[in-house]
Design a protein around this motif. Structure first.
Motif, PDB file in Angstrom:
ATOM      1  N   ASN A 140     -10.706  15.167  10.530  1.00  0.00           N
ATOM      2  CA  ASN A 140     -11.522  14.428  11.503  1.00  0.00           C
ATOM      3  C   ASN A 140     -10.913  13.057  11.787  1.00  0.00           C
ATOM      4  O   ASN A 140     -10.833  12.625  12.944  1.00  0.00           O
ATOM      5  CB  ASN A 140     -12.943  14.257  10.970  1.00  0.00           C
ATOM      6  N   GLN A 143      -7.959  13.209  13.944  1.00  0.00           N
ATOM      7  CA  GLN A 143      -8.239  13.807  15.251  1.00  0.00           C
ATOM      8  C   GLN A 143      -7.660  15.221  15.393  1.00  0.00           C
ATOM      9  O   GLN A 143      -7.397  15.694  16.501  1.00  0.00           O
ATOM     10  CB  GLN A 143      -7.694  12.915  16.378  1.00  0.00           C
ATOM     11  N   HIS A 146     -12.736  18.464  14.520  1.00  0.00           N
ATOM     12  CA  HIS A 146     -13.928  17.782  15.052  1.00  0.00           C
ATOM     13  C   HIS A 146     -15.148  18.514  14.490  1.00  0.00           C
ATOM     14  O   HIS A 146     -15.690  19.424  15.124  1.00  0.00           O
ATOM     15  CB  HIS A 146     -13.912  17.800  16.587  1.00  0.00           C
TER      16      HIS A 146
END
Length: 208
Positions: A140, A143, A146
């Protein structure tokens, strides 16, 4: 002089003998008497450490799960890989360990060991879930993933994979099992919000 061994050493020796017998003869065809004879111990000594042959299988299975957890945690804590690489590495090393201990895995799946099977699956979900959630949290931040609730998400995935591939009732052919593993990998990528094909590509590289 008679050699006196510590309880830990004696227990480990009995487990090693049983594991070798399960590997060579199979769990169902191995009797407690044979474990006792090959370990060179009295029957009373065996029952001092283990209640039954099933108790030995449970101890061996827990050893396997603990080994999986230790190696998975080492990967999760490493600083040389991103989250996707870590997930793939954990999957690959778990597959290797299962293959090395296939006799133990197959024995756990026997109908008469159903209760043990369920207890071990719960142990896997509870122990490996937080380790994999740690990697998802890293993903997370990078990136790459998610996911709102990493722990709950990965525990659902683990439960589904253990049921789908850890149950003999389905009797998948090799081709059917491969198709479902590929489908599950796509599902995992989508659930984690990863780039499509990212995990599949790395897994293929690991197998080549």
């Amino acid at each position: 002089m008679r050699t006196v061994k510590t309880p830990d050493v004696r227990r480990a020796e009995i487990l090693a003998v049983a594991n070798n017998l399960f590997q060579s003869k199979g769990y169902s065809k191995t009797a407690v008497e044979e474990i006792v004879r090959q370990a060179g111990i009295a029957k009373g000594t065996f029952y001092y450490y283990f209640k039954s042959k099933e108790d030995i299988l449970e101890a061996l299975t827990k050893q396997l799960v603990d080994e999986m957890a230790i190696k998975s945690k080492q990967i999760a804590d490493s600083n040389d890989r991103n989250a996707i690489e870590k997930i793939v590495s954990i999957i690959s090393q778990q597959n290797r360990l299962r293959n090395e201990k296939q006799n133990i895995v197959d024995s756990m799946h026997l109908p008469e060991n159903r209760e043990l099977h369920d207890r071990i699956n719960i142990k896997i979900i509870k122990i490996l879930g937080p380790i994999l959630a740690q990697v998802i949290e890293q993903g997370n931040k990078q990136q790459l993933f998610h996911v709102d609730d990493p722990l709950s998400t990965i525990q659902f995935i683990l439960a589904g994979s253990l049921f789908l591939f850890g149950e003999s009732v389905f009797n998948w052919t090799k081709q059917e099992e491969l198709a479902r593993k590929q489908a599950m990998l796509v599902l995992i990528e989508r659930t984690l919000g990863a780039k499509p094909g990212a995990m599949m590509m790395l897994l293929e590289q690991c197998h080549n």
